[in-house]
Write a protein that holds these residues in place. Structure first.
Motif, short mmCIF file in Angstrom:
data_model
loop_
_atom_site.label_atom_id
_atom_site.label_comp_id
_atom_site.label_asym_id
_atom_site.label_seq_id
_atom_site.Cartn_x
_atom_site.Cartn_y
_atom_site.Cartn_z
N LEU A 141 54.82 -39.73 12.33
CA LEU A 141 53.54 -39.04 12.41
C LEU A 141 52.72 -39.45 11.20
O LEU A 141 53.18 -39.36 10.05
N LEU A 142 51.50 -39.91 11.45
CA LEU A 142 50.70 -40.56 10.42
C LEU A 142 49.54 -39.70 9.94
O LEU A 142 48.95 -38.94 10.70
N HIS A 143 49.25 -39.88 8.66
CA HIS A 143 48.03 -39.33 8.05
C HIS A 143 47.42 -40.46 7.24
O HIS A 143 48.13 -41.13 6.48
N LEU A 144 46.13 -40.69 7.39
CA LEU A 144 45.46 -41.78 6.68
C LEU A 144 44.80 -41.26 5.41
O LEU A 144 44.18 -40.19 5.42
N SER A 145 44.95 -42.02 4.35
CA SER A 145 44.40 -41.62 3.05
C SER A 145 44.14 -42.87 2.22
O SER A 145 44.88 -43.85 2.31
N GLU A 146 43.10 -42.83 1.42
CA GLU A 146 42.85 -43.92 0.47
C GLU A 146 43.75 -43.82 -0.74
O GLU A 146 43.92 -44.78 -1.49
N ASP A 147 44.37 -42.64 -0.94
CA ASP A 147 45.26 -42.41 -2.09
C ASP A 147 46.45 -41.57 -1.62
O ASP A 147 46.45 -40.34 -1.77
N PRO A 148 47.48 -42.19 -1.04
CA PRO A 148 48.63 -41.43 -0.53
C PRO A 148 49.31 -40.55 -1.57
O PRO A 148 49.78 -39.46 -1.25
N ASP A 149 49.38 -41.01 -2.83
CA ASP A 149 50.02 -40.19 -3.86
C ASP A 149 49.28 -38.87 -4.03
O ASP A 149 49.89 -37.80 -4.13
N ARG A 150 47.95 -38.95 -4.07
CA ARG A 150 47.15 -37.73 -4.19
C ARG A 150 47.35 -36.82 -2.98
O ARG A 150 47.52 -35.60 -3.12
N THR A 151 47.36 -37.41 -1.79
CA THR A 151 47.50 -36.61 -0.57
C THR A 151 48.85 -35.91 -0.52
O THR A 151 48.93 -34.73 -0.19
N TRP A 152 49.93 -36.62 -0.87
CA TRP A 152 51.25 -35.97 -0.90
C TRP A 152 51.28 -34.85 -1.94
O TRP A 152 51.85 -33.78 -1.69
N ALA A 153 50.66 -35.09 -3.09
CA ALA A 153 50.68 -34.07 -4.14
C ALA A 153 49.89 -32.83 -3.74
O ALA A 153 50.31 -31.69 -4.00
N GLU A 154 48.75 -33.02 -3.07
CA GLU A 154 47.87 -31.91 -2.74
C GLU A 154 48.23 -31.23 -1.42
O GLU A 154 48.04 -30.02 -1.27
N TYR A 155 48.73 -32.02 -0.49
CA TYR A 155 48.87 -31.50 0.88
C TYR A 155 50.27 -31.66 1.46
O TYR A 155 50.50 -31.36 2.63
N GLY A 156 51.23 -32.09 0.64
CA GLY A 156 52.58 -32.31 1.14
C GLY A 156 53.21 -31.06 1.75
O GLY A 156 54.01 -31.15 2.69
N GLU A 157 52.86 -29.88 1.24
CA GLU A 157 53.44 -28.64 1.76
C GLU A 157 53.04 -28.41 3.22
O GLU A 157 53.78 -27.75 3.97
N HIS A 158 51.90 -28.94 3.64
CA HIS A 158 51.49 -28.79 5.04
C HIS A 158 52.42 -29.59 5.95
O HIS A 158 52.86 -29.08 7.01
N PHE A 159 52.72 -30.81 5.56
CA PHE A 159 53.67 -31.61 6.34
C PHE A 159 55.05 -30.95 6.37
O PHE A 159 55.71 -30.87 7.41
N LEU A 160 55.48 -30.45 5.21
CA LEU A 160 56.80 -29.84 5.12
C LEU A 160 56.88 -28.56 5.96
O LEU A 160 57.91 -28.30 6.59
N HIS A 161 55.81 -27.80 5.98
CA HIS A 161 55.81 -26.57 6.79
C HIS A 161 56.09 -26.90 8.25
O HIS A 161 56.94 -26.26 8.88
N GLU A 162 55.39 -27.89 8.79
CA GLU A 162 55.62 -28.21 10.20
C GLU A 162 57.03 -28.78 10.40
O GLU A 162 57.71 -28.42 11.36
#
Length: 325
Positions: free
Chosen positions: A223-244
């Motif tokens: 399951l994909l999420h597009l970002s110009e900065d994956p490190d930032r996205t995982w740091a800020e929004y990783g809990e959303h992926f983990l919740h699901e």
């Protein structure tokens, strides 16, 4: 050229009615944007009574998507077949098929959460027989002719747009599901990459004298999420992926096989596992996957971040795919 999917289950564990309304309307706008940029299908699904607001009404959502789009299909993968009234479902699918001009794809599974059956007053132990009744009724109902249903004569109108019938697949990861699909001459949708089950399905088709085909996930279907900065996205929004991921994993027994099963318990484990991936447009183009499945609103993802993912996918990836531009 990869098959392209935008997935929506509208999960939001902290939603208010107001914020969930915004999320639903954003999903429709994203579907329209995807439609205009050539995405192949919107994928949605069905679960009931979930605290995080998992979508319970995929056909209502599909109808709204059809009203907002012109060419994209909607794949409902999957409905929990035994929880539906067969006659009403035949009518609903027929109406959506007419409304969309044949753009609805329905995968019928039997589910894996006994609590959903208990909530609806449906006997978990009879789920196989109820699924048989559902599928047999749909196939007969869509002829538009009178037939006997539970001892009485009924007729379902209007007839669907698609001939000979709307696209209906049998989903599951068991031999029983494969046999059911083969017996009825319906295509089979394994819930994971299961070539041995596909072979079993083909053997049963030969035994029953039916013809069919499989729509099977590839061995790797992240399951994909597009970002110009994956490190930032995982740091800020990783809990959303983990919740699901944790919600979905909590529902699955050892006998359930899924293309997106995760064993991660932390964001770091989830990132390393690869079931959920945050990638740049350039990285997305090098994945060499049979299907690209974008999940922009995963786990209650903020709407604005979901829009960034959709735009990067549609504007930065799709035009550069082979045979696209």
């Amino acid at each position: 050229m990869p098959f392209t999917v935008v997935r929506f289950n509208l999960v939001d564990p902290r939603a208010t009615p107001e914020s969930l309304s915004e999320r639903y309307r954003a999903a429709l706008a994203m579907a329209a944007y995807a439609d205009g940029h050539g995405v192949d299908t919107v994928q949605t699904e069905e679960h009931h009574g979930v605290a995080n607001n998992w979508l319970p009404s995929p056909f209502a959502f599909a109808g709204a998507v059809f009203g907002a789009t012109e060419r994209i299909t909607v794949t409902v993968s999957a409905i929990i077949g035994p929880l539906h009234d067969p006659l009403r479902l035949a009518e609903d699918i027929a109406v959506l098929d007419l409304l969309s001009g044949g753009r609805l794809v329905t995968v019928a599974g039997i589910g894996y959460r006994p609590e959903e059956y208990e909530e609806r007053g449906v006997d978990w132990g009879r789920r196989g027989k109820l699924q048989d009744l559902l599928l047999e009724t749909l196939l007969t109902a869509w002829t538009g002719e009178p037939f006997t249903y539970r001892g009485r004569t009924v007729r379902v109108t209007p007839r669907p747009f698609t001939r000979p019938r709307p696209l209906l697949l049998v989903g599951g990861s068991s031999r029983a599901a494969a046999r059911r699909a083969a017996r009825l001459g319906l295509p089979f949708f394994p819930s994971a990459h299961l070539p041995e089950l596909e072979a079993y399905y083909r053997e049963r088709c030969a035994e029953y004298g039916t013809e069919g085909w499989t729509m099977m996930p590839s061995e790797v279907t992240p399951l994909l999420h597009l970002s110009e900065d994956p490190d930032r996205t995982w740091a800020e929004y990783g809990e959303h992926f983990l919740h699901e991921a944790r919600t979905y994993a909590s529902w699955q027994s050892k006998d359930i096989r899924s293309a997106v099963r995760s064993a991660a318990t932390t964001v770091a484990e989830l990132r390393a596992e690869g079931v959920y991936r945050v990638v740049t447009p350039e990285e997305c183009l090098t994945l060499c996957l049979e299907s690209l499945v974008l999940h922009p609103l995963c786990g209650g993802m903020p709407v604005e971040e979901g829009w960034r993912s959709v735009r990067l996918f549609c504007d930065g990836v799709l035009p550069r795919l082979p045979e696209r531009g």
